[in-house]
Design a protein around this motif. Structure first.
Motif, PDB file in Angstrom:
ATOM      1  N   ILE A  42       0.801  -1.229   0.000  1.00 39.36           N
ATOM      2  CA  ILE A  42       0.000   0.000   0.000  1.00 39.36           C
ATOM      3  C   ILE A  42       0.832   1.277   0.000  1.00 39.36           C
ATOM      4  CG2 ILE A  42      -2.004  -1.100   1.079  1.00 39.36           C
ATOM      5  CD1 ILE A  42      -1.122   0.149   3.735  1.00 39.36           C
ATOM      6  N   GLY A  43       2.149   1.176  -0.148  1.00 40.58           N
ATOM      7  CA  GLY A  43       2.992   2.355  -0.292  1.00 40.58           C
ATOM      8  C   GLY A  43       2.917   3.334   0.871  1.00 40.58           C
ATOM      9  N   SER A  44       2.631   4.600   0.564  1.00 37.69           N
ATOM     10  CA  SER A  44       2.650   5.672   1.563  1.00 37.69           C
ATOM     11  C   SER A  44       1.495   5.606   2.563  1.00 37.69           C
ATOM     12  CB  SER A  44       2.626   7.037   0.862  1.00 37.69           C
ATOM     13  OG  SER A  44       3.759   7.194   0.041  1.00 37.69           O
ATOM     14  N   THR A  46       1.089   3.258   4.543  1.00 38.21           N
ATOM     15  CA  THR A  46       1.561   2.415   5.642  1.00 38.21           C
ATOM     16  C   THR A  46       1.264   2.999   7.031  1.00 38.21           C
ATOM     17  OG1 THR A  46       3.276   1.329   4.328  1.00 38.21           O
ATOM     18  CG2 THR A  46       3.630   1.426   6.702  1.00 38.21           C
ATOM     19  N   ASN A 189       1.640  11.669  -2.433  1.00 32.28           N
ATOM     20  CA  ASN A 189       1.870  10.228  -2.645  1.00 32.28           C
ATOM     21  C   ASN A 189       0.799   9.396  -1.961  1.00 32.28           C
ATOM     22  OD1 ASN A 189       4.174  10.727  -4.140  1.00 32.28           O
ATOM     23  ND2 ASN A 189       5.570  10.476  -2.399  1.00 32.28           N
ATOM     24  N   ASP A 193      -1.629   6.773  -3.772  1.00 37.11           N
ATOM     25  CA  ASP A 193      -1.708   5.376  -3.315  1.00 37.11           C
ATOM     26  C   ASP A 193      -3.127   5.012  -2.890  1.00 37.11           C
ATOM     27  OD1 ASP A 193       0.974   4.781  -3.749  1.00 37.11           O
ATOM     28  OD2 ASP A 193       1.584   5.537  -1.781  1.00 37.11           O
ATOM     29  N   GLN A 196      -4.941   3.996  -5.931  1.00 33.15           N
ATOM     30  CA  GLN A 196      -4.470   2.729  -6.496  1.00 33.15           C
ATOM     31  C   GLN A 196      -4.712   1.531  -5.577  1.00 33.15           C
ATOM     32  OE1 GLN A 196      -0.351   3.586  -7.348  1.00 33.15           O
ATOM     33  NE2 GLN A 196      -0.827   4.700  -9.240  1.00 33.15           N
ATOM     34  N   SER A 197      -4.839   1.793  -4.268  1.00 29.25           N
ATOM     35  CA  SER A 197      -5.024   0.702  -3.297  1.00 29.25           C
ATOM     36  C   SER A 197      -6.481   0.621  -2.876  1.00 29.25           C
ATOM     37  CB  SER A 197      -4.139   0.925  -2.062  1.00 29.25           C
ATOM     38  OG  SER A 197      -2.779   1.015  -2.417  1.00 29.25           O
ATOM     39  N   THR A 261      10.659   3.785  -2.302  1.00 32.31           N
ATOM     40  CA  THR A 261       9.822   2.642  -1.916  1.00 32.31           C
ATOM     41  C   THR A 261      10.387   1.316  -2.415  1.00 32.31           C
ATOM     42  OG1 THR A 261       8.435   3.037  -3.860  1.00 32.31           O
ATOM     43  CG2 THR A 261       7.701   3.985  -1.779  1.00 32.31           C
TER      44      THR A 261
END
Length: 442
Positions: A42-44, A46, A189, A193, A196-197, A261
């Protein structure tokens, strides 16, 4: 009056020591591993998942606090279930076996992580047997400390835990202020994300982060050695979870501000050390290594302390060999040694990743069972029906999500976990059957 003063003198652990024990069990090697998995999924986002994971842990803690204050039993998870369902002897034995093996697996992982960091900057970093030898040695060291003195262990735990928190927080803040990403870019960001998530992915990561919060239960194992349990059990547990959430969020943001990342995903638990090295050079890397060594050391010490007391209670009830229930000066020294020896055996044979996943599933499962037990006697424990049901719901969803993640990402590992459960269940059944036969012959 003299008796009361004598008893107070025998209570060696105050609030600071109890928080240190809980944080020692929580802020170990887990956060470093989870960071890479979370950023990959999940990238940023988190830090958001970490906060939700902390809320799940708080829901689990609610029932532990209520049951802990009601029963005042250092057997904690095992004893709560046994006393709530007194006729379910096999079930109580099985939970005892599962929870103790879960603690043993995390103890082995913490020691292995300690050794990996300890030699990470040397020419021997890839020497597998040297890493295992150091891991076994550090378990031996903290076994001796736990046998030596409860008060001594508490003071050493204080020093290690609070020092590691300062070091890790300082490094993370420096990374946030000197990293290549500024706050506005980080927020952008996160928005990207989020598009996209899916919410499903965020909740899966939140459930996986529950691993990094296991350890708050260790406070209850010290109920016979603490001052003022009525106030200190809830204060220590909720304070330690809040502090763990804070430090995890700061660590995650520090990494995301300073490290690409793809590098976090590739390096996983060593990503923070790598990022600190890029920003601060060798000094940054050494500080992260120092913080990681402190983190794993305190996790080893706190886990040995709490889980050995639970093992002794289970042994006294006849579900482990009786010798493990023997105490000397109120300390379960045989159980402490047994925990250390089995952990060292696990380190020697390897397969720690598999055993860690077993521990993750186990701790979430038993937390759910504790919430169900608390619901049954909620009037006796003076618990909120709404909060107890919310705990059951949240932990159930978390368990389902972890199982889904395991099955879709590594079904072979999930199969192996099931096999471990079957073997442990057989051991639990054997001891409960033998106990039943002994009772019949009396």
């Amino acid at each position: 009056m003299k008796m009361t003063q004598h008893r107070k003198r025998n209570k060696d652990l105050g609030l600071a020591e109890l928080i240190a024990i809980a944080l020692g069990g929580m802020v170990g090697g887990g956060i470093f591993t989870i960071l890479g998995i979370s950023v990959e999924l999940i990238g940023s986002l988190t830090p958001v998942a970490i906060v939700i994971g902390g809320l799940i842990a708080a829901l689990a803690a609610y029932s532990y606090v209520k049951l802990g204050l009601f029963y005042r039993d250092e057997g904690a998870t095992y004893s709560f279930f046994k006393r709530t369902y007194p006729r379910s002897k096999f079930s109580a034995s099985a939970i005892g076996w599962f929870i103790i093996f879960g603690y043993i697996s995390t103890l082995a992982l913490y020691a292995y992580t300690f050794s990996s960091y300890a030699i990470s900057g040397t020419d021997f970093a890839d020497n597998l047997w040297l890493r295992k030898g150091i891991a076994v040695s550090v378990i031996g060291l903290f076994t001796l400390i736990n046998i030596w003195s409860v008060n001594g262990m508490g003071k050493i735990e204080d020093l290690m835990v609070y020092t590691k928190l300062i070091v890790l927080a300082l490094i993370s803040i420096v990374l946030m202020t000197h990293g290549t990403t500024d706050f506005a870019t980080f927020v952008a960001n996160m928005a990207l994300d989020l598009e996209q998530s899916s919410l499903f992915s965020i909740l899966i990561v939140s459930s996986l982060t529950f691993v990094a919060f296991e350890g708050f239960q260790l406070v209850i194992n010290a109920v016979n050695e603490m001052t003022d349990p009525e106030k200190n059990i809830p204060r220590a547990i909720y304070s330690s979870i809040s502090m763990a959430v804070l430090i995890y969020v700061v660590i995650a943001m520090g990494a995301l501000f300073a490290i690409p990342t793809e590098e976090i995903v590739a390096n996983k638990e060593f990503a923070l050390a790598s990022g600190a090295g890029n920003v601060l050079g060798a000094l940054g890397t050494n500080l992260v290594v120092f913080g990681a060594i402190l983190a794993t050391s305190s996790a080893i010490s706190g886990t040995v302390f709490g889980s050995s007391r639970q093992m002794a209670v289970i042994a006294q009830d006849g579900y482990f060999p009786q010798i493990l229930g023997v105490r000397k000066n109120k300390s379960p020294q045989n159980a402490i040694i047994a925990m250390a020896l089995i952990s060292c055996l696990l380190i020697s044979v390897g397969g720690l990743e598999l055993i860690l996943e077993f521990g993750s599933v186990t701790f979430l499962l038993v937390s759910l069972l504790m919430a169900i037990a608390n619901f049954k006697i909620r009037k006796k424990t003076n618990s909120s029906t709404f909060l107890t049901l919310l705990s059951i719901f949240g932990l159930s969803i978390g368990g389902i999500l972890i199982l889904y993640y395991e099955l879709t990402n590594n079904w072979q590992q999930m199969t192996a976990i099931v096999v471990i459960y079957v073997l442990l269940a057989f051991g639990a059944w054997k001891f409960s059957f033998d106990k039943k036969k002994k009772l019949q012959h009396k």
